[in-house]
Write a protein that holds these residues in place. Structure first.
Motif, mmCIF file in Angstrom:
data_model
loop_
_atom_site.group_PDB
_atom_site.id
_atom_site.type_symbol
_atom_site.label_atom_id
_atom_site.label_comp_id
_atom_site.label_asym_id
_atom_site.label_seq_id
_atom_site.Cartn_x
_atom_site.Cartn_y
_atom_site.Cartn_z
ATOM 1 N N PHE A 18 34.048 -4.166 -26.827
ATOM 2 C CA PHE A 18 33.580 -2.781 -26.759
ATOM 3 C C PHE A 18 34.014 -2.108 -25.456
ATOM 4 O O PHE A 18 34.315 -0.905 -25.439
ATOM 5 N N LEU A 19 34.046 -2.883 -24.354
ATOM 6 C CA LEU A 19 34.507 -2.317 -23.092
ATOM 7 C C LEU A 19 35.960 -1.872 -23.190
ATOM 8 O O LEU A 19 36.316 -0.772 -22.752
ATOM 9 N N LEU A 21 37.539 -1.059 -25.850
ATOM 10 C CA LEU A 21 37.666 0.039 -26.804
ATOM 11 C C LEU A 21 37.192 1.364 -26.218
ATOM 12 O O LEU A 21 37.835 2.413 -26.423
ATOM 13 N N TYR A 22 36.084 1.344 -25.485
ATOM 14 C CA TYR A 22 35.420 2.587 -25.129
ATOM 15 C C TYR A 22 35.569 3.011 -23.669
ATOM 16 O O TYR A 22 35.264 4.164 -23.339
ATOM 17 N N ILE A 23 36.024 2.120 -22.777
ATOM 18 C CA ILE A 23 36.254 2.539 -21.388
ATOM 19 C C ILE A 23 37.313 3.642 -21.303
ATOM 20 O O ILE A 23 37.106 4.645 -20.609
ATOM 21 N N ILE A 25 38.051 5.894 -23.516
ATOM 22 C CA ILE A 25 37.447 7.118 -24.036
ATOM 23 C C ILE A 25 36.443 7.684 -23.030
ATOM 24 O O ILE A 25 36.367 8.897 -22.814
ATOM 25 N N GLY A 26 35.675 6.783 -22.397
ATOM 26 C CA GLY A 26 34.723 7.220 -21.376
ATOM 27 C C GLY A 26 35.417 7.878 -20.202
ATOM 28 O O GLY A 26 34.942 8.909 -19.684
ATOM 29 N N ASP A 205 41.121 13.856 -38.385
ATOM 30 C CA ASP A 205 41.761 12.862 -37.525
ATOM 31 C C ASP A 205 43.236 12.652 -37.844
ATOM 32 O O ASP A 205 43.967 12.075 -37.045
ATOM 33 N N SER A 241 39.807 16.598 -26.769
ATOM 34 C CA SER A 241 39.637 15.246 -27.299
ATOM 35 C C SER A 241 38.190 14.780 -27.180
ATOM 36 O O SER A 241 37.670 14.105 -28.082
ATOM 37 N N ALA A 242 37.527 15.150 -26.078
ATOM 38 C CA ALA A 242 36.122 14.785 -25.891
ATOM 39 C C ALA A 242 35.249 15.427 -26.967
ATOM 40 O O ALA A 242 34.373 14.774 -27.555
ATOM 41 N N PHE A 245 35.869 13.696 -30.310
ATOM 42 C CA PHE A 245 35.252 12.362 -30.339
ATOM 43 C C PHE A 245 33.747 12.477 -30.588
ATOM 44 O O PHE A 245 33.191 11.750 -31.428
ATOM 45 N N ILE A 249 31.661 11.085 -33.850
ATOM 46 C CA ILE A 249 30.534 10.175 -33.658
ATOM 47 C C ILE A 249 29.289 10.701 -34.373
ATOM 48 O O ILE A 249 28.556 9.950 -35.034
#
Length: 270
Positions: A18-19, A21-23, A25-26, A205, A241-242, A245, A249
């Motif tokens: 998960f890190l 995958l999502y770092i 994006i964060g 998408d 993009s934010a 996303f 979600i």
């Protein structure tokens, strides 16, 4: 003890995944609030790139095209996919399995294959009937790849539905349309809504199929962002993009909530 160790290791492994995958994006979401033009150097908190995003005619036009295409494609795909699922469910034995596997082909085939094949089809039809690719070709393409996802969501609901309730509605005085509307459609509604929301998400998408079928003048968000990435990345891309996303979600959360409510209802009935 061994089970506890395995559980801890699996949780650590899942956390690492998960890190990764999502770092990224964060980081992208965090840098969308950066006041500086350099997307990799933090200059301070600011919302100016979100303001610039909503003032950009190019991006707002692309956003409007994206929402219109996603809305229409998801509506038409839901209607066609629900009807297709009911039709497939009425087949028996090998015929049902063959038709269902054929309907799943667009899901498992690469996007580039579908994009190129649709481009060739529209190019051929354009020469015959003298039209150019644009809004309508993108809309038809999105409907084509969204329909299988609706079928995939509706079919499990059809299999779990008790067919006797439809016959009971007919015995109690309903005609075929009333029985379908009041009984069958009500039973299939969670699957239909999941297919609708999934179609909307996939339509928003999509990049590859839209790129091949949009022609030279039509743009949606995905193709607009893709064309921007050929140049130095603008901070407005991070803001856009934010927002995309977060929107996706929210849609996925709604899908999961609908599925859980449907499962709870079925558990109470049983």
């Amino acid at each position: 003890m061994k089970k506890n160790k395995i559980g801890v290791v699996s949780k650590i492994y899942l956390g690492i995944i998960f890190l990764f995958l999502y770092i990224p994006i964060g980081v992208m979401i965090f840098m969308s609030f950066n006041s500086g033009k350099n997307v990799m150097v933090w200059k301070g908190f600011s919302l100016k790139w979100y303001e610039a995003l909503f003032k950009s005619k190019e991006l707002m036009d692309a956003l409007g095209n994206t929402l219109i295409i996603a809305f229409l494609a998801s509506i038409f795909a839901t209607i066609l996919g629900t009807a297709a699922a009911i039709g497939i469910n009425n087949f028996k034995g090998k015929s049902r399995a063959v038709i269902q596997n054929i309907s799943n082909l667009p899901i498992v085939s690469p996007d580039i294959v579908m994009g190129v094949s649709l481009m060739l089809l529209f190019s051929f039809l354009g020469v015959m009937f003298n039209f150019q690719m644009g809004f309508w070709t993108v809309l038809i393409s999105h409907i084509c790849f969204c329909v299988p996802f609706v079928v995939l969501n509706v079919m499990p609901r059809l299999r779990r539905m008790d067919r006797n309730i439809y016959d009971a509605a007919l015995d109690l005085g309903c005609n075929q349309w009333q029985a379908f509307y009041k009984v069958v459609l009500h039973e299939l509604l969670p699957g239909i809504l999941s297919g609708l929301l999934m179609s909307f998400t996939y339509s928003m998408d999509d990049v590859v199929i839209t790129h091949f079928t949009r022609g030279t003048k039509f743009n949606n968000l995905s193709t607009a962002i893709f064309s921007m990435l050929r140049k130095p990345v603008r901070p407005t891309v991070n803001a856009l993009s934010a927002l995309m996303f977060v929107t996706i979600i929210i849609i996925l959360v709604i899908i999961n909530v609908l599925e859980r409510r449907a499962e709870k209802r079925e558990a109470k009935r049983s």
